[in-house]
Design a protein around this motif. Structure first.
Motif, short mmCIF file in Angstrom:
data_model
loop_
_atom_site.label_atom_id
_atom_site.label_comp_id
_atom_site.label_asym_id
_atom_site.label_seq_id
_atom_site.Cartn_x
_atom_site.Cartn_y
_atom_site.Cartn_z
N VAL A 1 33.01 36.87 40.21
CA VAL A 1 33.64 37.03 38.90
C VAL A 1 32.80 38.02 38.08
O VAL A 1 31.56 37.93 38.07
CB VAL A 1 33.75 35.66 38.20
CG1 VAL A 1 34.27 35.82 36.77
CG2 VAL A 1 34.66 34.73 39.00
N ASN A 2 33.45 38.99 37.46
CA ASN A 2 32.74 40.02 36.68
C ASN A 2 33.59 40.44 35.49
O ASN A 2 34.67 39.88 35.26
CB ASN A 2 32.38 41.21 37.58
CG ASN A 2 33.63 41.90 38.11
OD1 ASN A 2 34.30 42.62 37.39
ND2 ASN A 2 33.96 41.65 39.37
N LYS A 3 33.15 41.44 34.77
CA LYS A 3 33.85 41.79 33.52
C LYS A 3 35.25 42.35 33.75
O LYS A 3 36.08 42.36 32.85
CB LYS A 3 33.00 42.77 32.68
CG LYS A 3 32.76 44.12 33.32
CD LYS A 3 31.99 45.02 32.34
CE LYS A 3 31.87 46.45 32.84
NZ LYS A 3 31.10 46.62 34.08
N ASN A 4 35.56 42.80 34.96
CA ASN A 4 36.89 43.30 35.28
C ASN A 4 37.82 42.25 35.89
O ASN A 4 38.97 42.54 36.23
CB ASN A 4 36.80 44.50 36.23
CG ASN A 4 36.07 45.68 35.62
OD1 ASN A 4 35.14 46.22 36.21
ND2 ASN A 4 36.44 46.06 34.41
N THR A 5 37.30 41.03 36.07
CA THR A 5 38.10 39.97 36.70
C THR A 5 39.29 39.60 35.82
O THR A 5 39.12 39.34 34.63
CB THR A 5 37.22 38.73 36.94
OG1 THR A 5 36.12 39.11 37.77
CG2 THR A 5 38.01 37.61 37.61
N THR A 6 40.47 39.56 36.44
CA THR A 6 41.68 39.20 35.66
C THR A 6 42.37 37.96 36.22
O THR A 6 43.37 37.50 35.68
CB THR A 6 42.67 40.36 35.64
OG1 THR A 6 42.92 40.76 37.00
CG2 THR A 6 42.13 41.54 34.85
N ALA A 7 41.86 37.42 37.33
CA ALA A 7 42.35 36.15 37.86
C ALA A 7 41.23 35.57 38.71
O ALA A 7 40.52 36.31 39.40
CB ALA A 7 43.60 36.35 38.71
N VAL A 8 41.08 34.25 38.63
CA VAL A 8 40.00 33.58 39.35
C VAL A 8 40.60 32.59 40.35
O VAL A 8 41.57 31.89 40.04
CB VAL A 8 39.06 32.83 38.38
CG1 VAL A 8 38.00 32.03 39.14
CG2 VAL A 8 38.41 33.79 37.40
N THR A 9 40.04 32.54 41.56
CA THR A 9 40.40 31.54 42.55
C THR A 9 39.11 30.86 43.00
O THR A 9 38.06 31.50 43.04
CB THR A 9 41.12 32.20 43.75
OG1 THR A 9 42.37 32.72 43.29
CG2 THR A 9 41.41 31.19 44.86
N ASP A 10 39.22 29.57 43.31
CA ASP A 10 38.03 28.83 43.71
C ASP A 10 38.11 28.47 45.18
O ASP A 10 38.99 27.73 45.61
CB ASP A 10 37.89 27.56 42.86
CG ASP A 10 36.49 26.96 42.96
OD1 ASP A 10 35.73 27.37 43.86
OD2 ASP A 10 36.17 26.09 42.14
N TYR A 11 37.25 29.05 45.97
CA TYR A 11 37.04 28.61 47.35
C TYR A 11 35.58 28.89 47.67
O TYR A 11 35.13 30.02 47.56
CB TYR A 11 37.95 29.35 48.34
CG TYR A 11 37.81 28.81 49.75
CD1 TYR A 11 38.36 27.58 50.10
CD2 TYR A 11 37.11 29.51 50.72
CE1 TYR A 11 38.21 27.06 51.37
CE2 TYR A 11 36.95 28.99 52.00
CZ TYR A 11 37.51 27.77 52.33
OH TYR A 11 37.35 27.25 53.59
N ILE A 12 34.82 27.87 47.98
CA ILE A 12 33.37 27.95 48.16
C ILE A 12 32.70 28.25 46.82
O ILE A 12 31.78 27.56 46.41
CB ILE A 12 32.97 28.97 49.25
CG1 ILE A 12 33.52 28.48 50.61
CG2 ILE A 12 31.45 29.14 49.30
CD1 ILE A 12 33.24 29.40 51.78
N THR A 13 33.20 29.28 46.12
CA THR A 13 32.69 29.64 44.80
C THR A 13 33.87 30.24 44.02
O THR A 13 34.79 30.76 44.65
CB THR A 13 31.54 30.67 44.94
OG1 THR A 13 31.09 31.04 43.65
CG2 THR A 13 31.99 31.92 45.67
N PRO A 14 33.86 30.18 42.69
CA PRO A 14 34.92 30.89 41.97
C PRO A 14 34.74 32.39 42.21
O PRO A 14 33.63 32.91 42.09
CB PRO A 14 34.66 30.53 40.50
CG PRO A 14 33.77 29.35 40.52
CD PRO A 14 32.95 29.47 41.77
#
Lengths: 196, 251
Positions: A149-162
């Motif tokens: 996840v970074n400043k350009n992230t526009t959708a997050v999914t969680d598997y092992i880590t977000p």
């Protein structure tokens, strides 16, 4: 509307062509500089390995071309990863459109299986690339490497880590999941991109 | 959370779906493309098309079918049956299949797994294993369960993973067709032994069997044919039930 798919040495390009046809758009698949620059939308799809595909892009001078595009560009899966700064897969410098590192999943006792394969949800949707009602929708993933996840992230999914399920910066859009294999939700996102 | 997958399997012979179907208002029961779209609309997460044709002519028909499925279905699909060498794999992936399932060919020539993984990526290569429980061991069989081998389920699955398989599709011949549930104990061991997804196959008769395959068997996906084709279990109802039972499914 002219939609161009970037032709390069990656698999799965015909799946994206099929998905576009299902929503009523016949794309052109090309590596011709002028055609790509003139298109209304450009899609950079693919299934493949980062280092070898990056090498191909450079050899065919597609790297600078992609970075210089001004219309909406959509990267999918390896396309998205190649749009980042660097990938651990083959330890290769990529296009550096998104200032992010592509990392390999490190399995945990709870989530041991790599690749992350199957349907998972997209959350914390941002940007004009997603209709808001798609929050927590399921989309289809197949990947062993991820973008944190970074400043350009526009959708997050969680598997092992977000991780970043999607990225957006200026005219560049990208999804880690396969829009072209994500059923009705995928068609919705594709239509939305075409309307940008 | 990663959803557990429900996968209908369609047997195809000479371009037609073999097993009967019993959907209300469903006119083209024999058309594999229409049937696939119908399953996709009901909420299937993936499809498997198995070519059970023996002839060369039939293979060509199947390849044409794969192109049509790729054009019209918007979820991933796997193709299997009659894949013996790389040129079969290449032909089917070029036609638009997302994955190929290899069974007898993988046992006869395990290098095929490596070749597929190297050329197209692990995610493309599903290794299907038909095994029967006999004398306290799960013996693997060839040719649709007709020819016994000296390979056994757990060691062969592990070898397939090491060679580059992306998924294991385990069909219990002991449970197949009996409709009394999947081989949950073996599934659970397989799932714990491996770090690639395991697809359960053989034994589905009612909704509870799917729940047990996921909860007791720890399977990542469950495949079934007749219960879907004959309309005994609707995919939407099944998923609603699984969600109520605490299984993460895509709704």
């Amino acid at each position: 509307m002219q939609v161009a798919i970037i032709k390069y040495n990656a698999g799965n390009i015909c799946s994206v062509e099929n998905a576009l046809k299902r929503v009523g758009v016949t794309p052109v698949i090309t590596d011709d500089k002028e055609t790509l620059q003139k298109a209304d939308k450009v899609i950079f799809p693919g299934v493949g390995e980062a280092a070898s595909t990056m090498q191909y892009l450079k050899a065919h001078r597609l790297d600078e071309l992609i970075k210089g595009l001004r219309q909406p560009v959509l990267g999918i899966c390896i396309g998205m990863q190649l749009m980042c700064r660097h990938s651990e897969e083959g330890d290769v410098d990529c296009l550096n459109i998104f200032d992010a590192e592509v990392k390999r999943f490190v399995p945990t006792p709870q989530e041991r299986k790599v690749p992350h394969m199957g349907w998972n949800t997209i959350e914390q949707l941002k940007s004009d690339m997603f209709p808001i009602e798609l929050e927590k929708s399921f989309v289809y993933f197949v990947h062993s490497y991820y973008v944190p996840v970074n400043k350009n992230t526009t959708a997050v999914t969680d598997y092992i880590t977000p991780f970043s399920a999607a990225l957006h910066k200026d005219n560049f859009y990208a999804t880690q999941f396969h829009i072209e294999k994500s059923g009705k939700v995928g068609e919705h996102i594709l239509n939305h991109f075409l309307s940008l | 959370m990663l959803a557990k997958r429900i996968i209908p399997c369609l047997d195809v012979k000479d371009g037609e779906t073999v097993k009967g179907v019993n959907f209300v208002n469903f006119r083209s029961a024999g058309d594999p493309v229409e049937l696939g779209k119908c399953y996709s609309d009901q909420g299937a997460d993936e499809l498997v098309y198995l070519d059970i044709t023996a002839s060369h002519e039939g293979r060509k028909t199947f390849t044409e079918l794969v192109k049509k499925v790729a054009a019209q279905v918007s979820i991933p699909f796997t193709v299997g049956g009659g894949i013996n060498e790389m040129k079969d794999v290449d032909r089917l992936l070029s036609a638009g299949a997302d994955k190929v399932s290899i069974n007898s060919a993988a046992i006869r020539n395990p290098n095929l797994i490596e070749d597929i993984a190297k050329n197209f990526g692990c995610q493309v290569c599903v290794v299907a294993i038909d095994a029967n429980f006999e004398a306290d061991m799960w013996r693997c069989y060839l040719n649709g369960g007709r020819v016994p081998t000296d390979k056994y389920l757990f060691s062969w699955a592990k070898e397939a993973q090491e060679r580059g398989a992306g998924e294991i599709l385990f069909t219990s011949m002991t449970h197949d067709g009996v409709k009394e549930g999947y081989a949950n104990e073996a599934l659970n061991r397989l799932s714990n032994d491996l770090n690639i997804p395991v697809i359960a196959s053989g034994g589905a008769g009612k909704r509870e069997h799917f729940r047990d395959a996921f909860i007791k068997g720890n399977a990542d996906a469950a495949l079934a044919a007749s219960v879907f084709h004959f309309g005994e279990i609707g995919i939407r109802d099944l998923k609603t039930y699984l969600a109520e039972e605490g299984v993460c499914v895509r709704m």
